[in-house]
Enzyme design. Structure first.
Site, PDB file in Angstrom:
ATOM      1  CD  GLN A   1     -71.235 -60.236  75.390  1.00 32.29           C
ATOM      2  OE1 GLN A   1     -71.307 -60.383  73.759  1.00 32.29           O
ATOM      3  NE2 GLN A   1     -71.823 -60.479  76.194  1.00 32.29           N
TER       4      GLN A   1
ATOM      5  N   GLY B   1     -74.889 -54.459  86.155  1.00 31.73           N
ATOM      6  CA  GLY B   1     -75.883 -55.423  87.500  1.00 31.73           C
ATOM      7  C   GLY B   1     -75.149 -56.149  87.857  1.00 31.73           C
TER       8      GLY B   1
ATOM      9  CG  ASP C   1     -89.134 -59.438  76.417  1.00 32.53           C
ATOM     10  OD1 ASP C   1     -88.394 -60.764  75.702  1.00 32.53           O
ATOM     11  OD2 ASP C   1     -88.912 -58.171  77.543  1.00 32.53           O
TER      12      ASP C   1
ATOM     13  CG  HIS D   1     -86.699 -58.494  80.828  1.00 34.43           C
ATOM     14  ND1 HIS D   1     -86.858 -58.903  79.144  1.00 34.43           N
ATOM     15  CD2 HIS D   1     -85.803 -58.784  80.893  1.00 34.43           C
ATOM     16  CE1 HIS D   1     -85.925 -58.625  78.118  1.00 34.43           C
ATOM     17  NE2 HIS D   1     -84.770 -58.682  79.560  1.00 34.43           N
TER      18      HIS D   1
END
Length: 364
Positions: free
Chosen positions: A48, A122, A192, A220
């Site tokens: 995505q 990942g 963030d 994070h």
């Protein structure tokens, strides 16, 4: 005699004009020379975030509207067909800045000659999996990718790790690619940072571009600390403190922090998918500011290798406020840290220490 002098003056003028015309043409041709393409690697490119970011890079959102790029896209073998479909779409989109596309499942080929690496791929946490199981998978992935980057990438490659746990994945990559300078390996906390800007913008009903100098400290993760103590909003040509304008410390110290910390989970709940678009856009922001520089008087948040600043243990990849110039980042120094903030900085650092220990246990 007067005619000869006049003729000589005319010749001098004509020669001067000719000289300056040639000089202008030379300078114009020099300035308009096309830049050498920059090779950008995106891992997990069929996913995505990968699908969202590659057109942004090809359109110039990452490196600017005059910088040609060559895209290297990597994914795992089961995604090979989908990856090829992404390549087909990039060709069909006819991006003027795109000078080549490589779509591969071979990590060595993907890393060859890359100048910038955006590590999106990942192993995601799945139902029933323990934290150590996820860490073990990602340690293995980033160990292999570190080796491939060190062997094949450009000597000055800049690396941005996006895949979670981003800070610790970046730390593992750094440890297994010792020839890549530690300042060239970073992780994404700009998402963030941008979320924090957006929340303040919404709260004050101001343009997000007028809000600056929020800070994301630490990991994070849900322990990160979104800090507005040094943030300002441009009002009538001047900068005013966010705390003064919001005038609600209770909201800033509670709901604002938890909203930013948990924004990713809220988006998954709302759209049943992760925040791919905003992650891709933030990754472009991160690289663009790193390469092209931050605006004067402003800083951004980046996960970088700690040098001990603000009492954070050296050897962690930790999010700090940074400024960037000429392709280099520097941690903003001298900011006052109050008691409330100190506790938050230390708590997220402790989580990173635990993650580092867990990652190292997975290597044994």
């Amino acid at each position: 005699m007067e005619n000869i002098v006049l003729f000589q003056k005319i010749l001098v003028v004509l020669f001067t004009i000719a000289f300056f015309w040639k000089l202008v043409k030379y300078m114009w041709s020099f300035l308009s020379m096309e830049k050498e393409p920059v090779t950008v690697l995106v891992t997990g490119a069929a996913g995505q975030i990968g699908y969202a970011i590659v057109p942004m890079i090809a359109r110039g959102a990452m490196l600017g509207p005059e910088q040609p790029v060559i895209l290297h896209m990597l994914d795992i073998e089961p995604a090979a067909e989908s990856l090829n479909g992404v390549k087909m779409e990039l060709i069909d989109a006819a991006f003027p800045l795109l000078r080549g596309v490589v779509a591969t499942t071979d990590i060595q080929e993907a890393c060859k000659g890359v100048n910038i690496a955006v590590m999106v791929g990942g192993f995601p946490r799945k139902e029933g999996m323990e934290r150590k199981d996820v860490m073990s998978k990602n340690v293995s992935i980033y160990k292999a990718q570190a080796s491939a980057l060190e062997k094949n990438a450009a000597a000055d490659v800049k690396v941005l790790v996006v895949a979670n746990p981003a800070n610790t994945n970046a730390l593992i990559l750094k440890e297994f690619a010792p020839s890549i300078p530690e300042k060239n390996i970073t992780c994404l906390t700009r998402l963030d940072h941008n979320r924090a800007l957006g929340q303040i913008s919404e709260k004050l009903n101001v343009h997000v571009g007028d809000v600056k100098n929020v800070i994301i400290w630490g990991n994070h993760s849900s322990t990160q600390y979104p800090d507005v103590n040094h943030a300002t909003v441009t009002v009538n040509g001047g900068d005013k403190p966010v705390r003064e304008l919001v005038a609600n410390d209770q909201w800033l110290n509670t709901e604002f922090i938890t909203t930013v910390q948990q924004r990713g989970a809220a988006i998954i709940k709302a759209r049943k998918l992760s925040s791919a678009l905003s992650a891709a856009s933030s990754a472009c922001d991160h690289i663009r500011d790193w390469v092209l520089g931050t605006p004067k008087g402003s800083w951004v948040s980046m996960g970088v290798y700690s040098d001990g600043s603000y009492g954070i243990q050296p050897g962690l990849v930790y999010s700090f406020p940074v400024t960037c110039e000429k392709g280099q980042w520097s941690i903003v120094q001298g900011l006052k840290i109050d008691e409330f903030s100190r506790g938050k900085l230390d708590a997220t650092a402790q989580e990173l220490i635990e993650e580092k220990s867990l990652a190292h246990s997975c290597l044994n």
